[in-house]
Design an enzyme around this catalytic site. Structure first.
Site, PDB file in Angstrom:
ATOM      1  N   ASN A 172     103.386  10.823 -20.566  1.00 34.86           N
ATOM      2  CA  ASN A 172     102.943  12.110 -20.247  1.00 34.86           C
ATOM      3  C   ASN A 172     104.074  13.463 -20.409  1.00 34.86           C
ATOM      4  O   ASN A 172     103.909  14.472 -21.121  1.00 34.86           O
ATOM      5  CB  ASN A 172     102.467  12.444 -19.025  1.00 34.86           C
ATOM      6  CG  ASN A 172     101.812  13.896 -18.662  1.00 34.86           C
ATOM      7  OD1 ASN A 172     100.885  14.224 -19.175  1.00 34.86           O
ATOM      8  ND2 ASN A 172     102.574  14.322 -17.568  1.00 34.86           N
ATOM      9  N   ASP A 282     102.016   5.987 -15.403  1.00 35.16           N
ATOM     10  CA  ASP A 282     102.313   6.928 -14.652  1.00 35.16           C
ATOM     11  C   ASP A 282     101.537   8.101 -15.073  1.00 35.16           C
ATOM     12  O   ASP A 282     100.897   8.274 -16.269  1.00 35.16           O
ATOM     13  CB  ASP A 282     103.887   7.608 -14.635  1.00 35.16           C
ATOM     14  CG  ASP A 282     104.032   8.657 -13.655  1.00 35.16           C
ATOM     15  OD1 ASP A 282     103.891   8.489 -12.608  1.00 35.16           O
ATOM     16  OD2 ASP A 282     104.409   9.560 -14.145  1.00 35.16           O
ATOM     17  N   HIS A 286      96.809  13.396 -16.697  1.00 36.22           N
ATOM     18  CA  HIS A 286      97.738  14.368 -17.272  1.00 36.22           C
ATOM     19  C   HIS A 286      97.676  14.414 -18.574  1.00 36.22           C
ATOM     20  O   HIS A 286      98.279  15.469 -19.380  1.00 36.22           O
ATOM     21  CB  HIS A 286      98.704  14.789 -16.513  1.00 36.22           C
ATOM     22  CG  HIS A 286      98.576  15.028 -15.017  1.00 36.22           C
ATOM     23  ND1 HIS A 286      97.987  16.027 -14.504  1.00 36.22           N
ATOM     24  CD2 HIS A 286      98.969  14.056 -14.048  1.00 36.22           C
ATOM     25  CE1 HIS A 286      98.013  15.765 -13.324  1.00 36.22           C
ATOM     26  NE2 HIS A 286      98.549  14.692 -12.817  1.00 36.22           N
ATOM     27  N   GLU A 325      97.715   5.096 -12.922  1.00 39.30           N
ATOM     28  CA  GLU A 325      97.524   5.977 -11.717  1.00 39.30           C
ATOM     29  C   GLU A 325      97.054   7.464 -12.222  1.00 39.30           C
ATOM     30  O   GLU A 325      97.480   8.188 -12.938  1.00 39.30           O
ATOM     31  CB  GLU A 325      99.373   6.355 -11.455  1.00 39.30           C
ATOM     32  CG  GLU A 325      99.291   7.400 -10.156  1.00 39.30           C
ATOM     33  CD  GLU A 325     100.270   8.459 -10.427  1.00 39.30           C
ATOM     34  OE1 GLU A 325     100.752   9.034  -9.448  1.00 39.30           O
ATOM     35  OE2 GLU A 325     100.641   9.024 -11.549  1.00 39.30           O
TER      36      GLU A 325
END
Length: 562
Positions: A172, A282, A286, A325
């Site tokens: 990300n 992770d 987003h 996540e």
């Protein structure tokens, strides 16, 4: 042959050497006074895995010589600098059998790729990238964590113990901009606006926090490699190798040279070269979800390619695993996460499992409410998928039992709830989560409390986690099976797991009275059945629908004795 004899024979063998296979010794047959261990292969299932999550820098320092690199010597806020933990330290504990004794069958460690060299202050004190989530170069390991050879050895040693490796990956964002680390080109990242989390767009097309450049994961526009990265590779003598490998990757896949595909190539190289078993991804919500499906596709390709080249090292036929996540996802949401204006099914975009943020709240309910709920959801809304449950973590400021007053209860909830379990380093030793002087999540990230492990109180806690963890590891029924209550008081339940010809069935008793106790198992185990309580190491027989135990323990873990 009765299980008690099996146990005695097994203990003799284990005293001589640690068992490094992925099978479990289930019985011993004595002929002419010679013990013969009969092994039953226990299938591994990610849906019921027992995962140990650790911060690489905070777990164990295996090589003090790599503690300082890139002049990272500025003063930092409390617990916001590197402390020396490394890959070699993890390997040491694998070889010592620490994870095996805990019943751990998968290790998730924080990212070890090269981090930004400088420090930055996010309002919580000067901070270095000790946590691993601030990548500078995805193609190299950070020397503070160790070398490529260190990582290769760790994976190999884990596999020899039947333990899978989950590599933490970030797609990300890059690391923050510091005096030593320039921002990536505008074709690669955006630096504003900062996310407000009001809807899908204000969660995905923005920077997670200020000064954390966000990779343009949604674009298909081809971009050139950053000049700074090219110069770095040239100085390190590997420019031509990296460029040649990229050429082969893009020729094979046909992907455009968009930012996300470069990073996908770099991340999946670790799978292709080392046999990494899975990714923990992770900041999933987003980024554009299609990026995760692409990451999974290439990681799966790399994993199968590694298996073909290393057939003697393959643990089983389990496919590549990916857990995400999605911050604040809860199991009650089923397959989707609701952004308010849009629902996204991440299970249809590369993920086998998501981290479940709900158990830390559910843990305040009674056992049966928790277990029944999770078993029901995992065999209905989430049938064929799974979740990873946790009670404490590295960035959750509201963990269950932050003051560590309920370590035994926490083990019961985490390790016996259906789904996969995530043991956060130090859960099993009641590591302090309230460090004076720290700001924000730093308090959750102290160094592993090895100095307390020999105290009587810590030993008792650790032994309890070990007993439950080993039982869970030996029985897929605990995490992946179906739950049924057998008796309300004392509380007794069963779990059953079936996969083809393999069948696993167990009974567990919790909150049992000290001394003599009667556990109702009628309808699940018939009269005359020999059972073994692994918690007290006691052989029992079912009579009139019950088993009788007489000990000081409040827990019983019953399995078939033969």
């Amino acid at each position: 042959m009765k299980r008690v004899l099996a146990f005695l024979c097994l203990m003799i063998l284990l005293t001589a050497c640690k068992d490094s296979t992925v099978t479990s010794s289930q019985a011993a047959i004595v002929q002419n006074d010679t013990p013969v261990i009969v092994k039953e292969t226990i299938p591994f299932r990610w849906a019921g895995a027992n995962i140990y999550f650790l911060l690489t820098d905070r777990f164990n320092n295996g090589n003090p010589e790599n503690d300082i690199n890139f002049n990272r010597t500025e003063e930092t806020g409390p617990l916001r600098g590197f402390m020396g933990g490394d890959i070699q330290g993890i390997t040491q504990k694998i070889e010592e059998g620490y994870f095996t004794d805990l019943g751990i069958n998968a290790i998730w460690f924080t990212p070890v790729v090269e981090q930004v060299h400088g420090a930055t202050d996010e309002g919580t004190g000067n901070t270095y990238a000790y946590h691993g989530y601030w990548a500078k170069d995805w193609t190299a390991l950070d020397p503070n964590f160790g070398s490529r050879k260190d990582l290769e050895k760790m994976v190999k040693k884990a596999h020899e113990k039947g333990i899978r490796i989950l590599m933490d990956v970030v797609l990300n964002h890059t690391g923050p901009v510091t005096e030593e680390d320039p921002v990536w080109p505008s074709e690669w990242v955006i630096t504003e606006p900062t996310c407000t989390f009001e809807n899908y767009e204000s969660t995905t097309t923005c920077t997670l926090v200020a000064n954390l450049p966000d990779i343009l994961t949604a674009t298909d526009e081809a971009v050139d490699l950053p000049d700074a990265l090219l110069a770095k590779w040239k100085d390190e003598g590997r420019l031509s190798i990296e460029l040649d490998e990229l050429e082969l990757f893009f020729d094979r896949t046909g992907y455009p040279r968009a930012p996300r595909f470069y990073i996908i190539k770099w991340l999946t190289d670790y799978v292709n070269d080392l046999g990494i078993d899975g990714f923990r991804v992770d900041t999933v919500k987003h980024a554009d979800e299609k990026a995760w499906a692409e990451l999974y596709k290439e990681a799966s390709y790399a994993f199968e390619n590694w298996k073909k080249k290393h057939q003697d090292q393959v643990l089983d036929d389990a496919p590549f695993f990916m857990v995400g996540e999605v911050y604040n996802y809860g199991i009650s949401g089923g397959r989707t996460f609701d952004f308010g204006d849009k629902k996204v099914d991440y299970f249809s975009n590369g993920f086998n499992s998501l981290i479940n943020f709900e158990l830390k709240t559910d843990a305040n309910k009674d056992y049966e409410q928790i277990f029944k709920k999770y078993s029901s959801l995992l065999h209905s809304k989430l049938n064929g998928q799974s979740v990873v449950n946790y009670l404490t973590s590295h960035d959750d400021g509201s963990p269950f039992d932050k003051d560590r007053t309920k370590p035994f209860y926490s083990a019961n909830v985490l390790l016996l709830t259906p789904g996969a379990s995530q043991v956060y380093y130090g859960d099993e030793t009641a590591r302090d989560l309230t460090i004076e002087g720290t700001v924000g999540d730093a308090t959750l990230r102290s160094f592993m409390n090895w100095n307390e492990i020999d105290s009587l109180n810590t030993k008792d806690i650790l032994t309890h986690w070990q007993k439950l963890g080993q039982f869970r590891n030996h029985h897929p029924a605990i995490g992946a099976g179906k739950h049924k209550r057998l008796a309300k008081k004392p509380y007794v339940f069963s779990r059953t797991y079936t996969d083809g010809e393999y069948k696993d069935k167990v009974v567990v008793g919790l909150d049992l009275p000290k001394g003599k106790k009667s556990l109702w198992v009628k309808g699940f185990f018939g009269d005359g059945t020999q059972l073994f309580d692994t918690y007290s190491q006691t052989l029992v027989e079912v009579k009139k629908g019950r088993v009788i135990l007489d000990n000081a323990y409040s827990v019983a873990l019953l399995e078939l004795a033969q």
